[in-house]
Design a protein around this motif. Sequence first.
Motif, PDB file in Angstrom:
ATOM      1  N   ASN A  45      75.630   3.041  32.617  1.00 39.01           N
ATOM      2  CA  ASN A  45      75.199   4.218  31.877  1.00 39.01           C
ATOM      3  C   ASN A  45      74.776   5.340  32.826  1.00 39.01           C
ATOM      4  OD1 ASN A  45      75.685   2.967  29.402  1.00 39.01           O
ATOM      5  ND2 ASN A  45      73.723   1.896  29.512  1.00 39.01           N
ATOM      6  N   LEU A  46      75.256   6.545  32.523  1.00 38.65           N
ATOM      7  CA  LEU A  46      75.045   7.699  33.398  1.00 38.65           C
ATOM      8  C   LEU A  46      74.051   8.702  32.827  1.00 38.65           C
ATOM      9  CD1 LEU A  46      78.794   8.341  34.353  1.00 38.65           C
ATOM     10  CD2 LEU A  46      77.134   6.913  35.554  1.00 38.65           C
ATOM     11  N   TYR A  47      74.237   9.091  31.567  1.00 46.12           N
ATOM     12  CA  TYR A  47      73.386  10.091  30.930  1.00 46.12           C
ATOM     13  C   TYR A  47      72.957   9.621  29.548  1.00 46.12           C
ATOM     14  CZ  TYR A  47      75.383  13.202  34.484  1.00 46.12           C
ATOM     15  OH  TYR A  47      75.783  13.763  35.665  1.00 46.12           O
ATOM     16  N   LEU A  48      71.666   9.792  29.244  1.00 41.92           N
ATOM     17  CA  LEU A  48      71.137   9.477  27.916  1.00 41.92           C
ATOM     18  C   LEU A  48      70.859  10.772  27.168  1.00 41.92           C
ATOM     19  CD1 LEU A  48      68.342   6.856  28.800  1.00 41.92           C
ATOM     20  CD2 LEU A  48      70.795   6.441  28.492  1.00 41.92           C
ATOM     21  N   TRP A 106      69.629   1.911  25.719  1.00 39.45           N
ATOM     22  CA  TRP A 106      68.989   2.627  26.816  1.00 39.45           C
ATOM     23  C   TRP A 106      68.667   1.624  27.929  1.00 39.45           C
ATOM     24  CZ3 TRP A 106      65.196   7.229  25.746  1.00 39.45           C
ATOM     25  CH2 TRP A 106      65.897   8.249  25.097  1.00 39.45           C
ATOM     26  N   GLU A 107      69.600   1.488  28.837  1.00 40.36           N
ATOM     27  CA  GLU A 107      69.483   0.550  29.952  1.00 40.36           C
ATOM     28  C   GLU A 107      70.478   0.986  31.022  1.00 40.36           C
ATOM     29  OE1 GLU A 107      70.400  -3.239  28.151  1.00 40.36           O
ATOM     30  OE2 GLU A 107      72.340  -2.533  27.407  1.00 40.36           O
ATOM     31  N   GLU A 108      70.437   0.321  32.176  1.00 43.46           N
ATOM     32  CA  GLU A 108      71.341   0.715  33.253  1.00 43.46           C
ATOM     33  C   GLU A 108      72.773   0.259  33.008  1.00 43.46           C
ATOM     34  OE1 GLU A 108      69.061   0.929  37.360  1.00 43.46           O
ATOM     35  OE2 GLU A 108      68.617  -0.965  36.330  1.00 43.46           O
ATOM     36  N   TYR A 109      72.941  -0.955  32.515  1.00 42.15           N
ATOM     37  CA  TYR A 109      74.257  -1.511  32.193  1.00 42.15           C
ATOM     38  C   TYR A 109      74.244  -2.011  30.759  1.00 42.15           C
ATOM     39  CZ  TYR A 109      75.165  -1.701  37.257  1.00 42.15           C
ATOM     40  OH  TYR A 109      75.348  -1.393  38.581  1.00 42.15           O
ATOM     41  N   SER A 110      75.356  -1.869  30.062  1.00 41.73           N
ATOM     42  CA  SER A 110      75.479  -2.367  28.696  1.00 41.73           C
ATOM     43  C   SER A 110      76.828  -3.046  28.503  1.00 41.73           C
ATOM     44  CB  SER A 110      75.374  -1.216  27.679  1.00 41.73           C
ATOM     45  OG  SER A 110      74.110  -0.592  27.748  1.00 41.73           O
ATOM     46  N   VAL A 111      76.838  -4.037  27.636  1.00 40.33           N
ATOM     47  CA  VAL A 111      78.093  -4.660  27.200  1.00 40.33           C
ATOM     48  C   VAL A 111      78.320  -4.230  25.765  1.00 40.33           C
ATOM     49  CG1 VAL A 111      79.327  -6.806  26.781  1.00 40.33           C
ATOM     50  CG2 VAL A 111      77.786  -6.626  28.747  1.00 40.33           C
ATOM     51  N   ILE A 112      79.439  -3.572  25.512  1.00 40.72           N
ATOM     52  CA  ILE A 112      79.715  -3.015  24.185  1.00 40.72           C
ATOM     53  C   ILE A 112      81.076  -3.486  23.682  1.00 40.72           C
ATOM     54  CG2 ILE A 112      78.327  -0.954  24.632  1.00 40.72           C
ATOM     55  CD1 ILE A 112      81.003   0.587  25.002  1.00 40.72           C
ATOM     56  N   THR A 113      81.235  -3.388  22.370  1.00 38.74           N
ATOM     57  CA  THR A 113      82.543  -3.537  21.740  1.00 38.74           C
ATOM     58  C   THR A 113      82.960  -2.149  21.267  1.00 38.74           C
ATOM     59  OG1 THR A 113      82.002  -5.764  20.965  1.00 38.74           O
ATOM     60  CG2 THR A 113      83.865  -4.656  19.907  1.00 38.74           C
ATOM     61  N   ALA A 316      65.949  15.396  32.759  1.00 35.20           N
ATOM     62  CA  ALA A 316      64.943  14.516  33.355  1.00 35.20           C
ATOM     63  C   ALA A 316      65.678  13.486  34.206  1.00 35.20           C
ATOM     64  CB  ALA A 316      64.132  13.825  32.266  1.00 35.20           C
ATOM     65  N   ASP A 317      65.165  13.215  35.380  1.00 37.73           N
ATOM     66  CA  ASP A 317      65.838  12.312  36.313  1.00 37.73           C
ATOM     67  C   ASP A 317      65.218  10.923  36.285  1.00 37.73           C
ATOM     68  OD1 ASP A 317      68.095  13.182  38.058  1.00 37.73           O
ATOM     69  OD2 ASP A 317      66.792  14.925  38.319  1.00 37.73           O
ATOM     70  N   GLY A 318      66.040   9.917  36.005  1.00 35.70           N
ATOM     71  CA  GLY A 318      65.607   8.528  36.091  1.00 35.70           C
ATOM     72  C   GLY A 318      65.308   7.911  34.741  1.00 35.70           C
ATOM     73  N   LEU A 319      65.739   6.667  34.561  1.00 37.26           N
ATOM     74  CA  LEU A 319      65.513   5.958  33.299  1.00 37.26           C
ATOM     75  C   LEU A 319      64.031   5.883  32.964  1.00 37.26           C
ATOM     76  CD1 LEU A 319      66.977   4.349  31.027  1.00 37.26           C
ATOM     77  CD2 LEU A 319      66.600   2.284  32.394  1.00 37.26           C
ATOM     78  N   GLU A 320      63.174   5.805  34.001  1.00 35.36           N
ATOM     79  CA  GLU A 320      61.730   5.711  33.760  1.00 35.36           C
ATOM     80  C   GLU A 320      61.162   6.967  33.111  1.00 35.36           C
ATOM     81  OE1 GLU A 320      62.397   7.461  37.799  1.00 35.36           O
ATOM     82  OE2 GLU A 320      63.204   5.740  36.706  1.00 35.36           O
ATOM     83  N   LYS A 321      61.919   8.082  33.165  1.00 35.34           N
ATOM     84  CA  LYS A 321      61.478   9.338  32.541  1.00 35.34           C
ATOM     85  C   LYS A 321      61.910   9.451  31.072  1.00 35.34           C
ATOM     86  CE  LYS A 321      59.666  11.546  36.146  1.00 35.34           C
ATOM     87  NZ  LYS A 321      58.275  12.005  36.169  1.00 35.34           N
ATOM     88  N   VAL A 335      63.419  22.613  26.756  1.00 31.76           N
ATOM     89  CA  VAL A 335      64.069  23.920  26.625  1.00 31.76           C
ATOM     90  C   VAL A 335      65.569  23.664  26.711  1.00 31.76           C
ATOM     91  CG1 VAL A 335      64.342  26.220  27.591  1.00 31.76           C
ATOM     92  CG2 VAL A 335      62.109  25.088  27.679  1.00 31.76           C
ATOM     93  N   GLY A 336      66.243  23.687  25.576  1.00 33.13           N
ATOM     94  CA  GLY A 336      67.654  23.339  25.529  1.00 33.13           C
ATOM     95  C   GLY A 336      67.839  21.859  25.242  1.00 33.13           C
ATOM     96  N   LYS A 337      69.028  21.368  25.503  1.00 35.70           N
ATOM     97  CA  LYS A 337      69.388  19.983  25.237  1.00 35.70           C
ATOM     98  C   LYS A 337      68.672  19.037  26.200  1.00 35.70           C
ATOM     99  CE  LYS A 337      71.313  16.204  24.191  1.00 35.70           C
ATOM    100  NZ  LYS A 337      70.814  15.514  23.007  1.00 35.70           N
ATOM    101  N   GLN A 338      67.928  18.062  25.648  1.00 38.05           N
ATOM    102  CA  GLN A 338      67.210  17.109  26.498  1.00 38.05           C
ATOM    103  C   GLN A 338      68.124  15.969  26.929  1.00 38.05           C
ATOM    104  OE1 GLN A 338      63.636  17.215  27.568  1.00 38.05           O
ATOM    105  NE2 GLN A 338      64.861  16.020  29.009  1.00 38.05           N
ATOM    106  N   VAL A 339      68.327  15.869  28.237  1.00 37.37           N
ATOM    107  CA  VAL A 339      69.199  14.863  28.840  1.00 37.37           C
ATOM    108  C   VAL A 339      68.394  14.056  29.849  1.00 37.37           C
ATOM    109  CG1 VAL A 339      71.333  14.473  30.156  1.00 37.37           C
ATOM    110  CG2 VAL A 339      71.158  16.434  28.617  1.00 37.37           C
ATOM    111  N   VAL A 340      68.678  12.757  29.939  1.00 39.41           N
ATOM    112  CA  VAL A 340      68.083  11.916  30.971  1.00 39.41           C
ATOM    113  C   VAL A 340      69.208  11.393  31.860  1.00 39.41           C
ATOM    114  CG1 VAL A 340      66.735   9.840  31.476  1.00 39.41           C
ATOM    115  CG2 VAL A 340      66.187  11.228  29.451  1.00 39.41           C
ATOM    116  N   VAL A 341      69.075  11.616  33.154  1.00 39.43           N
ATOM    117  CA  VAL A 341      70.054  11.103  34.115  1.00 39.43           C
ATOM    118  C   VAL A 341      69.650   9.690  34.521  1.00 39.43           C
ATOM    119  CG1 VAL A 341      71.175  11.412  36.341  1.00 39.43           C
ATOM    120  CG2 VAL A 341      70.497  13.410  35.005  1.00 39.43           C
ATOM    121  N   VAL A 342      70.503   8.715  34.232  1.00 41.37           N
ATOM    122  CA  VAL A 342      70.277   7.335  34.665  1.00 41.37           C
ATOM    123  C   VAL A 342      70.910   7.129  36.027  1.00 41.37           C
ATOM    124  CG1 VAL A 342      70.562   4.900  34.078  1.00 41.37           C
ATOM    125  CG2 VAL A 342      70.288   6.589  32.252  1.00 41.37           C
ATOM    126  N   ALA A 343      72.135   7.624  36.187  1.00 44.69           N
ATOM    127  CA  ALA A 343      72.856   7.549  37.462  1.00 44.69           C
ATOM    128  C   ALA A 343      73.819   8.713  37.539  1.00 44.69           C
ATOM    129  CB  ALA A 343      73.613   6.235  37.573  1.00 44.69           C
TER     130      ALA A 343
END
Length: 345
Positions: A45-48, A106-113, A316-321, A335-343
Amino acid sequence: MTATNKQVILKDYVNGFPKESDFDFTTTTVELKVPEGSNLVLVKNLYLSCDPYMRIRMGKPDPSTAALAQAYTPGQPIQGYVVSRVVESGHPDYKKGDLLWGIVAWEEYSVITPTPHVHFKIQHTDVPLSYYTGLLGMPGMTAYAGFYEVCSPKKGETVYVSAASGAVGQLVGQFAKMLGCYVVGSAGSKEKVDLLKTKFGFDDAFNYKEEPDLTAALKRCFPNGIDIYFENVGGKMLNAVLVNMNPHGRIAVCGMISQYNLENQEGVHNLSNIIYKRIRIQGFVVFDFYDKYSKFLEFVLPHIREGKITYVEDVADGLEKAPEALVGLFHGKNVGKQVVVVARE
């Protein structure tokens, strides 16, 4: 091979405004492969995407209340719209290195169908990947469907957008300006109001927190009335809008963020205006329009490439944020679209 996998966990169902303490972090491990012969896909996962509807999923399930999606399960990772890169795939439509956006934990890696209209393969990478959490993802599709499909706009009409600097509102205003409408937005700070007028090209904007009388504020901005209202707020704002609507006006109800954290939601007054003015009010959810996603991309990508659409992200940078970023939505901190960078991609 295995890798550590940090996750954002909801501790328990939430009452009132969510707090950072409602979330926990856990670290588990994940196998960096999928079972042979399966249709599963392992993604990094790259962006939340932080979105207001997620608050509804934090509450205890109420059988008497319709909800957009099922409630989160306490003790499990929460889910939302995520941009991901394929690490390993057993699915015929995905291979290692492919990019996708859709509902993921919301995690670093996910297994999805991978599921149609839940996960979308990213074909266009000449634009920022983070845009697929917003402008080119669910919020962009929401703005497009709500404005063009629900509001049936015409050139020259007057358009009001509440929560106008958010992920959806900033796009609705720009779409309306492109069509030749007169557009006013409201937001909750001077910085956001300035953004609406200088960056997004709204004709006018006001800070609703500084207005003692919302009905008078709308009358001032729309002396000849409102033809279209794109509703993101609800409550007192909707009361004021109904008084200022024109005959045969249209209201697209996208969200009601002012109500999500209230135990008892506020009532709506001035409803008789719906009758006398023949106002059409229509609620909608973006899922009903995902079959038009390719049409949306054909419309919006050229405008992005030509610089005709402006999009502002709050990163926001980092999953912890992630908990802080999500909670901040309900206090107007973004302010604007809220994005979290995981990687970073």
